[in-house]
Design an enzyme around this catalytic site. Structure first.
Site, short mmCIF file in Angstrom:
data_model
loop_
_atom_site.label_atom_id
_atom_site.label_comp_id
_atom_site.label_asym_id
_atom_site.label_seq_id
_atom_site.Cartn_x
_atom_site.Cartn_y
_atom_site.Cartn_z
N HIS A 15 2.56 -2.38 -1.37
CA HIS A 15 2.26 -0.97 -1.11
C HIS A 15 1.37 -0.85 0.12
O HIS A 15 0.28 -1.41 0.18
CB HIS A 15 1.57 -0.34 -2.34
CG HIS A 15 2.52 -0.14 -3.47
ND1 HIS A 15 2.15 -0.25 -4.79
CD2 HIS A 15 3.85 0.16 -3.46
CE1 HIS A 15 3.21 -0.01 -5.54
NE2 HIS A 15 4.25 0.23 -4.77
N GLU B 149 -2.57 0.02 0.37
CA GLU B 149 -3.53 -0.69 -0.47
C GLU B 149 -4.18 -1.83 0.32
O GLU B 149 -4.03 -3.02 0.02
CB GLU B 149 -2.80 -1.15 -1.75
CG GLU B 149 -2.26 0.06 -2.51
CD GLU B 149 -1.33 -0.26 -3.66
OE1 GLU B 149 -1.17 -1.45 -4.00
OE2 GLU B 149 -0.75 0.69 -4.23
N ARG C 82 2.88 4.67 1.22
CA ARG C 82 3.00 3.67 0.15
C ARG C 82 4.26 2.79 0.29
O ARG C 82 4.23 1.59 0.04
CB ARG C 82 3.07 4.43 -1.18
CG ARG C 82 3.49 3.64 -2.40
CD ARG C 82 3.54 4.55 -3.61
NE ARG C 82 4.17 3.96 -4.78
CZ ARG C 82 3.50 3.38 -5.77
NH1 ARG C 82 2.21 3.30 -5.75
NH2 ARG C 82 4.15 2.87 -6.81
N ARG D 117 9.56 -0.88 -7.10
CA ARG D 117 10.56 -0.33 -8.03
C ARG D 117 11.94 -0.87 -7.68
O ARG D 117 12.93 -0.46 -8.25
CB ARG D 117 10.62 1.21 -7.93
CG ARG D 117 9.33 1.93 -8.25
CD ARG D 117 8.96 1.83 -9.74
NE ARG D 117 7.73 2.54 -10.00
CZ ARG D 117 6.50 2.03 -9.79
NH1 ARG D 117 6.37 0.78 -9.34
NH2 ARG D 117 5.42 2.74 -10.05
N HIS E 298 -2.49 -5.51 -5.84
CA HIS E 298 -2.47 -4.08 -5.51
C HIS E 298 -3.88 -3.50 -5.61
O HIS E 298 -4.82 -4.15 -6.06
CB HIS E 298 -1.57 -3.33 -6.50
CG HIS E 298 -0.11 -3.62 -6.34
ND1 HIS E 298 0.80 -2.69 -5.92
CD2 HIS E 298 0.60 -4.77 -6.54
CE1 HIS E 298 2.00 -3.23 -5.86
NE2 HIS E 298 1.92 -4.50 -6.24
N GLU F 223 -4.85 -4.72 -10.08
CA GLU F 223 -5.25 -3.48 -9.41
C GLU F 223 -6.74 -3.65 -9.10
O GLU F 223 -7.59 -3.53 -9.97
CB GLU F 223 -5.04 -2.26 -10.32
CG GLU F 223 -3.60 -2.01 -10.71
CD GLU F 223 -2.74 -1.43 -9.58
OE1 GLU F 223 -3.27 -1.14 -8.50
OE2 GLU F 223 -1.54 -1.25 -9.82
O1 0X9 Z 1 2.96 1.53 -9.77
C1 0X9 Z 1 2.87 0.37 -9.36
O2 0X9 Z 1 3.77 -0.18 -8.74
C2 0X9 Z 1 1.58 -0.42 -9.62
N1 0X9 Z 1 0.43 0.44 -9.46
S1 0X9 Z 1 0.00 1.03 -7.99
O3 0X9 Z 1 -1.07 1.99 -8.18
N2 0X9 Z 1 -0.58 -0.15 -7.12
O4 0X9 Z 1 1.14 1.60 -7.34
C3 0X9 Z 1 1.61 -0.98 -11.01
C4 0X9 Z 1 2.76 -1.85 -11.40
C5 0X9 Z 1 2.57 -2.45 -12.76
N3 0X9 Z 1 3.70 -3.20 -13.21
C6 0X9 Z 1 4.63 -2.73 -14.05
N4 0X9 Z 1 4.56 -1.57 -14.61
N5 0X9 Z 1 5.65 -3.52 -14.29
ZN ZN Z 2 0.35 -0.79 -5.50
#
Ligand code: 0X9
Ligand code: ZN
Length: 408
Positions: free
Chosen positions: A177, A180, A231, A248, A297, A374
């Site tokens: 991201h 970050e 991001r 994602r 992150h 995080e």
């Molecule tokens: O949303 C995300 O991709 C991550 N948080 S962020 O605030 N850095 O964007 C968390 C990802 C956690 N992992 C899973 N949910 N698999």
């Molecule tokens: Zn992130």
């Protein structure tokens, strides 16, 4: 040559037309019931409203929408405070600091290896190459792919036994991201410590470290030059919307997204993005030895373990070990006076997210353990960690790396 490069960087910093967050506020909202949480969630789809953190209660709001939000909060009995009055002011302060730092640098002979400024992609890459030249027995640097804007994605392997490929591997992605920055710098600090002070870390070096410090260089550069809060990557989705959320886009429990402009657009297909492809290809090289995968992150002070794609969540088979490893890392940070991290399943502590790198690492990549860290946002700063706090956050994070490496 160095001088000319520095001048160019300085010129870029000064010249670029930037996205403004003038009078954008960040609210910190107390959520005391599930009902309140559900109510607040409705704001996720509102234009100009950006949920900054995990519990969904730090929210950046553009000026035109603030009155409406405040009315809603009062009507529904939420307690809230304004955490940041003007986001642009913190960004301006950061840029003034950076400019001053770089000006002073032009006329000094000090080395750039410090943790009081945010390194740009090229500075990080130059440093990796310097390390490879200086420590040929310990460091190998490779180009693992290219981005849409044709930037190189680099990986560094730190190993006391290059060529044998039999040690457990710790694989780290940083900068997936773009905004970050504290995560990227913490990974650079880890590289610096492991390589330049290797004699202090023989335990950590019983493992091989494969590290991609800037997994999304196009996005990272964009967050410096144009939009501090960018991001995603910079690959256009259509004529209106740019960028896929790389976290994602991994090909494990990937789910399609309908809104191309969304901050979490997952890409047109799993593994569609060059950056994701570079990471998964490298990961597959180590699938037999991949012990620990860390996605670095910011922010939230969280140590998250898989699976996070579904709620109620599907536990990993070795969840108890994940908890134990996470808890020991948490204690290690506390022991140096750092913040009290929260350890938990990502879907439980945070939210569900399909196609994330941590889930992929365990689900497909063969990693025994995976965590998303995080890191600390330095109190009230969120993504905009002040440069003066880089070293502190990096040291805390180093404790997490050290503790986990000793535990697996
Ligand atoms: O949303 C995300 O991709 C991550 N948080 S962020 O605030 N850095 O964007 C968390 C990802 C956690 N992992 C899973 N949910 N698999
Ligand atoms: Zn992130």
């Amino acid at each position: 040559m160095k001088f000319i490069l520095a001048l160019t960087t300085l010129a870029l910093v000064v010249a670029a037309e930037q996205v403004s967050y003038k009078n954008y506020k960040v609210y910190d909202i107390q959520v005391t019931s599930d009902e309140q949480r559900t109510l607040l969630k409705n704001w996720q789809l509102v234009d100009g409203v950006d949920f900054w953190n995990h519990l969904g209660n730090q929210i950046m709001v553009r000026p035109e929408t603030q009155e409406e939000l405040e009315k809603f909060l009062t009507e529904h009995g939420f307690d809230y405070k304004v955490l940041i009055q003007d986001v642009q002011m913190t960004i301006d302060a950061e840029q003034r600091y950076d400019l001053q730092y770089r000006r002073a640098k032009l006329f000094s002979r000090r080395s750039s290896v410090d943790f009081i400024h945010f390194w740009r992609t090229q500075e990080i890459y130059d440093y990796l190459d310097e390390l490879a030249a200086k420590y040929p027995n310990l460091v190998r640097v490779s180009d693992i792919g290219h981005t849409h804007q044709n930037r190189t994605i680099k990986a560094i392997k730190i190993s006391t036994s290059h060529g044998s490929d039999s040690k457990p591997v710790i694989f780290i992605d940083g900068g997936v991201h773009a905004r970050e920055w504290g995560g990227i710098m913490s990974v650079v600090y880890l590289i610096h410590e492991l390589v330049e002070h290797s004699e202090q870390y023989s335990n950590m070096l019983e493992k091989d470290w494969v590290i991609v410090p800037v997994a999304n260089p196009d996005g990272y550069e964009h967050s410096h030059s144009t939009n501090r809060l960018w991001r995603k990557n910079r690959n256009p989705v259509n004529i209106l919307c740019i960028g896929t959320d790389l976290n994602r886009n991994f090909d494990y429990q990937w789910a399609p997204g309908r809104i191309a402009c969304s901050e979490t657009f997952p890409g047109s297909a799993p593994n569609s993005e060059l950056e994701t492809q570079a990471l998964t290809k490298l990961m597959s090289r180590y699938e037999n030895n991949l012990k620990l995968y860390l996605a670095v992150h910011t922010y939230g002070e969280l140590i998250l373990y898989p699976f996070g794609y579904e709620w109620p969540f599907i536990p990993v088979s070795n969840q108890a070990e994940h908890v134990a490893i996470g808890e020991r890392a948490r204690a290690a940070v506390l022991a140096i006076g750092g913040p009290d991290y929260l350890v938990g399943n990502s879907a439980e502590v945070l939210y569900t997210a399909n196609g994330a790198s941590d889930d992929y690492a365990v689900g497909v990549g063969g990693a025994a353990y995976a965590f998303t860290l995080e890191l600390s946002g330095g109190g009230v700063f969120g993504f905009d960690l002040p440069a003066t706090q880089i070293e502190q956050v990096a040291r805390e994070t180093f404790e997490i790396f050290k503790s986990m490496a000793g535990d697996i």
